[in-house]
Design an enzyme around this catalytic site. Structure first.
Site, PDB file in Angstrom:
ATOM      1  N   GLU A  82       0.832  -1.196   0.000  1.00 28.57           N
ATOM      2  CA  GLU A  82       0.000   0.000   0.000  1.00 28.57           C
ATOM      3  C   GLU A  82       0.869   1.249   0.000  1.00 28.57           C
ATOM      4  OE1 GLU A  82      -1.756   1.144   4.130  1.00 28.57           O
ATOM      5  OE2 GLU A  82      -2.166  -0.984   3.879  1.00 28.57           O
ATOM      6  N   CYS A 114      -2.942  -4.634   4.114  1.00 25.21           N
ATOM      7  CA  CYS A 114      -1.795  -5.426   4.569  1.00 25.21           C
ATOM      8  C   CYS A 114      -1.771  -6.872   4.077  1.00 25.21           C
ATOM      9  CB  CYS A 114      -1.729  -5.409   6.094  1.00 25.21           C
ATOM     10  SG  CYS A 114      -1.523  -3.756   6.788  1.00 25.21           S
ATOM     11  N   THR A 155       4.091   2.156  15.224  1.00 24.14           N
ATOM     12  CA  THR A 155       4.122   0.817  14.616  1.00 24.14           C
ATOM     13  C   THR A 155       4.401   0.813  13.119  1.00 24.14           C
ATOM     14  OG1 THR A 155       1.716   0.870  14.288  1.00 24.14           O
ATOM     15  CG2 THR A 155       2.531  -0.124  16.331  1.00 24.14           C
ATOM     16  N   HIS A 238      -1.105 -11.893  10.910  1.00 27.51           N
ATOM     17  CA  HIS A 238      -0.821 -10.474  10.706  1.00 27.51           C
ATOM     18  C   HIS A 238      -0.643  -9.815  12.073  1.00 27.51           C
ATOM     19  CE1 HIS A 238      -0.488  -6.593   9.053  1.00 27.51           C
ATOM     20  NE2 HIS A 238      -1.590  -6.144   9.632  1.00 27.51           N
ATOM     21  N   SER A 300      -6.892  -4.590   6.017  1.00 29.60           N
ATOM     22  CA  SER A 300      -8.044  -3.758   6.345  1.00 29.60           C
ATOM     23  C   SER A 300      -8.916  -3.559   5.122  1.00 29.60           C
ATOM     24  CB  SER A 300      -7.573  -2.399   6.869  1.00 29.60           C
ATOM     25  OG  SER A 300      -6.929  -2.548   8.111  1.00 29.60           O
TER      26      SER A 300
END
Length: 349
Positions: A82, A114, A155, A238, A300
């Site tokens: 992404e 992701c 993160t 994930h 997502s």
């Protein structure tokens, strides 16, 4: 469909890291509380000359080294991310050209938050399994961004891994026993055109998004294979943060011994499309023949791809042909928040 497997894999990480304390200090936040809440201590930071394309090229070259095949025999190259460096210009073409793949191949850049990397792996499985081509390559890589001061800034990291899929059993490093996907329209995380940083639903990203899809994807895979957590030696999920990963693993019945090698987020951050591919690469680096691996990605928007994989005895021959993911993790240099802002282009007039 013919049996297919992984015949080569490779990973790449930036050398730079920033500690949670440095980010928290810049914003007057409690670093220890953040580290406890996210189970993330530090994250990778791409240098000014690194992006998804450079990370993908390095990972792909290492995958080719382990595979020991002629790159011109690869019939497809897919790069899932992404954070493609160009809005219009394929990263996959850059990767293929840099790796010596013949012009006689198909390529595409993939996006599904992701899980774009694992989506590419499924596409490669189908193309090779249907005998449309001999080999196909899938890369999952990202240089993720989080708005300054946002929770994502602790993160959002960088890294990636590449996988070459083939159908010759004697070349298998690991065999795919099956795959399963679970997908819905769940708006937990998004970024519109021209926006610099993504937005997210905060707590909404948990139960109705990550956990719903990861757990249902996992249960669907287990039902398809007639297995339970006890049938696997390793697992990887994930990992937007360490807390979600550990919770999902435990809810499914996995132990720390099973999930520890796949969990990289505490030392690396969330590499988005690279997260599960990197976790799987670290597991393969430590695995032995006949070990069984359970894999579930998450993207997502939202969806999960799950895989059931069995390692072959060839793993011992190829691991040391390239640098391992663990060694890449250990090779690091810390930067402060000012350097981090400069490298990530976050200083805007």
């Amino acid at each position: 469909m013919k049996e297919v497997g992984i015949v080569g894999y490779g990973s790449d990480l930036p050398k730079y890291r920033i500690k949670a304390e440095d980010i928290a200090g810049a914003w007057g936040k409690d670093a220890q509380a953040i580290k406890r809440g996210l189970v993330v201590n530090e994250k990778s930071v791409p240098g000014p000359d690194e992006d998804t394309a450079t990370i993908s090229v390095q990972a792909a070259r290492r995958a080719l080294s382990r595979a020991g095949i002629n790159p011109k025999d690869i019939g497809a190259v897919y790069v899932g991310s992404e954070s493609h460096p160009y809005a219009v210009k394929p990263t996959s073409g850059i990767v293929a050209e840099a790796c010596g793949v013949s012009p006689d191949f198909t390529a595409a850049d993939l996006e599904f938050a992701c899980k774009a990397g694992t989506a590419g792996m499924q596409m490669c499985m189908g193309l090779v399994g249907s005998e449309m081509m001999e080999y196909a390559m899938a890369v999952g890589a990202d240089t993720a961004q989080g708005a300054p001061g946002d929770a994502l800034e602790y993160t959002a990291a960088a890294g990636g891994a590449a996988y070459i899929i083939g159908a010759k059993k004697e070349e298998f490093i690991a065999k795919f026993n099956g795959t399963y996907s679970y997908t819905t329209d769940t708006p937990d995380f998004w970024r519109r055109e021209h926006e610099h940083y993504p937005k997210h639903g905060g707590r909404f990203t948990g139960e109705p998004a990550y956990f719903k899809h990861v757990l249902n994807g996992a249960k669907g895979m287990m039902a398809k294979m007639d297995t339970t957590a006890k049938d696997y030696d390793y697992c990887v999920f994930h990992q937007p943060n360490g807390k979600f990963y550990i919770s999902a693993a435990k809810q499914l019945g996995f132990t720390e011994e099973q999930y520890k090698y796949g969990l990289l987020t505490p030392y690396l951050g969330n590499t988005y499309s690279g997260a599960v591919p990197l976790g799987l690469s670290n597991i393969l680096d430590h695995a032995k023949a006949d070990d069984r691996i359970f894999v579930v990605s998450y993207g997502s928007g939202a969806g999960s791809d799950a895989f059931d994989i069995t390692v072959s005895d060839r793993i011992s021959e190829v691991v040391d042909k390239e640098i391992t993911t663990e060694k890449l993790l250990e090779s690091k240099k810390y930067v402060d928040y000012a350097v981090y802002l400069k490298y990530r282009g976050k200083i805007r007039m």
